[in-house]
Design an enzyme around this catalytic site. Sequence first.
Site, PDB file in Angstrom:
ATOM      1  N   TRP A  32      67.448  40.344  69.683  1.00  0.00           N
ATOM      2  CA  TRP A  32      66.978  39.362  70.668  1.00  0.00           C
ATOM      3  C   TRP A  32      66.615  40.016  72.001  1.00  0.00           C
ATOM      4  O   TRP A  32      66.014  39.376  72.845  1.00  0.00           O
ATOM      5  CB  TRP A  32      68.035  38.269  70.876  1.00  0.00           C
ATOM      6  CG  TRP A  32      69.433  38.787  71.092  1.00  0.00           C
ATOM      7  CD1 TRP A  32      69.992  39.210  72.261  1.00  0.00           C
ATOM      8  CD2 TRP A  32      70.440  38.940  70.093  1.00  0.00           C
ATOM      9  NE1 TRP A  32      71.277  39.624  72.057  1.00  0.00           N
ATOM     10  CE2 TRP A  32      71.597  39.452  70.741  1.00  0.00           C
ATOM     11  CE3 TRP A  32      70.487  38.673  68.721  1.00  0.00           C
ATOM     12  CZ2 TRP A  32      72.781  39.716  70.049  1.00  0.00           C
ATOM     13  CZ3 TRP A  32      71.667  38.938  68.036  1.00  0.00           C
ATOM     14  CH2 TRP A  32      72.793  39.446  68.694  1.00  0.00           C
ATOM     15  N   GLU A  45      71.745  32.976  72.232  1.00  0.00           N
ATOM     16  CA  GLU A  45      72.730  32.628  73.254  1.00  0.00           C
ATOM     17  C   GLU A  45      73.748  31.622  72.732  1.00  0.00           C
ATOM     18  O   GLU A  45      74.947  31.738  72.993  1.00  0.00           O
ATOM     19  CB  GLU A  45      72.025  32.063  74.490  1.00  0.00           C
ATOM     20  CG  GLU A  45      71.252  33.091  75.303  1.00  0.00           C
ATOM     21  CD  GLU A  45      72.159  34.144  75.924  1.00  0.00           C
ATOM     22  OE1 GLU A  45      73.304  33.818  76.276  1.00  0.00           O
ATOM     23  OE2 GLU A  45      71.721  35.298  76.054  1.00  0.00           O
ATOM     24  N   TYR A 130      74.894  28.362  82.441  1.00  0.00           N
ATOM     25  CA  TYR A 130      74.860  29.766  82.011  1.00  0.00           C
ATOM     26  C   TYR A 130      73.756  30.002  80.975  1.00  0.00           C
ATOM     27  O   TYR A 130      72.939  30.927  81.116  1.00  0.00           O
ATOM     28  CB  TYR A 130      76.213  30.199  81.431  1.00  0.00           C
ATOM     29  CG  TYR A 130      76.135  31.567  80.805  1.00  0.00           C
ATOM     30  CD1 TYR A 130      76.204  32.710  81.591  1.00  0.00           C
ATOM     31  CD2 TYR A 130      75.913  31.708  79.434  1.00  0.00           C
ATOM     32  CE1 TYR A 130      76.080  33.971  81.028  1.00  0.00           C
ATOM     33  CE2 TYR A 130      75.785  32.965  78.859  1.00  0.00           C
ATOM     34  CZ  TYR A 130      75.875  34.088  79.660  1.00  0.00           C
ATOM     35  OH  TYR A 130      75.735  35.336  79.101  1.00  0.00           O
ATOM     36  N   ASP A 148      78.975  35.807  83.798  1.00  0.00           N
ATOM     37  CA  ASP A 148      79.893  35.498  82.702  1.00  0.00           C
ATOM     38  C   ASP A 148      81.188  36.263  82.943  1.00  0.00           C
ATOM     39  O   ASP A 148      81.376  36.884  83.988  1.00  0.00           O
ATOM     40  CB  ASP A 148      79.260  35.830  81.346  1.00  0.00           C
ATOM     41  CG  ASP A 148      79.013  37.321  81.146  1.00  0.00           C
ATOM     42  OD1 ASP A 148      79.276  38.115  82.085  1.00  0.00           O
ATOM     43  OD2 ASP A 148      78.568  37.703  80.044  1.00  0.00           O
TER      44      ASP A 148
END
Length: 307
Positions: A32, A45, A130, A148
């Site tokens: 990704w 994600e 997020y 994070d």
Amino acid sequence: MTDTSWSLPDDGEAVRDALVSWYEDDHRSFPWRETDDPYAILVSEVMSQQTQLGRVVTAWEAFLDRWPSAEALAEADRSDVVGFWTSHSLGYNNRAKYLHESAKQVTTEYDGEFPKTPEELQNLQGVGPYTANAVASFAFNNGNAVVDTNVKRVLYRAFDIPDDDTAFEEAAAALMPDGESRVWNNAIMELGGVACKKTPSCDAAGCPWREWCHAYEIGDFTAPDVPTQPKFDGSRRQFRGRVISILKEYDELPLSKLGPRVRVDYGGEYGEGWLRELCSDLAEDGLVELESERSDEGKNWVVRLRQ
């Protein structure tokens, strides 16, 4: 009250250049990271929220082989998507449900075009701040600084940023170079995942921030507590997944027949009351239907996959 006593190094440009160069010279390879397709990035994600990245790669590739676009996913049967999620042990099935619904939103509300800003992306089902920021950054280079647990650990150790969410967000934003959210957010998360782990590998990983790092200077690598993933075996998540998998095969079952298939010790403490509560939660999440039916033997509960 936010602690405002912290400060970042004066030579901020050197700090930024050191991290980006370190990342571009060598970093972990994930598929990704090789695409700017917002759909593929959103899938990665969501999958990564509860699953180790090494296992995500296989699931991510299989998912995209089966549903290569938001349009393809939107047309899929939700039970198939949830079944895939369960079979790959990707955590809470709600995430599969929300991903399916967000794909429908993209096709119906956005004419197949993904929204591009963190604010717009949060309009999609199940996409919080997020995840929205990550997709905006990695797909469109249009995000804010991602914060994070890894990033918090880095900032806390390197620049003595207090354990305060607002302070972490402000420090991360101040560090990130304008217009470079894609490479920057990848780089600082890589730093936390490779060099500044719970047990740091400063020298072995060639941490680019050693000359500025407060923790490296004083030898104290204390960091904010990071919640650990609850054990999966024997967990409520595991049994929720089993219910979905079994109903994929049988379509519908009374609780009396479903229970022994869900757990070998069904009965007593883990009898009908326990299973009915478990299925009620799944029903509230929109994944199953739980109905009571009258018979000569009295009331029976039947559970079936929601179509």
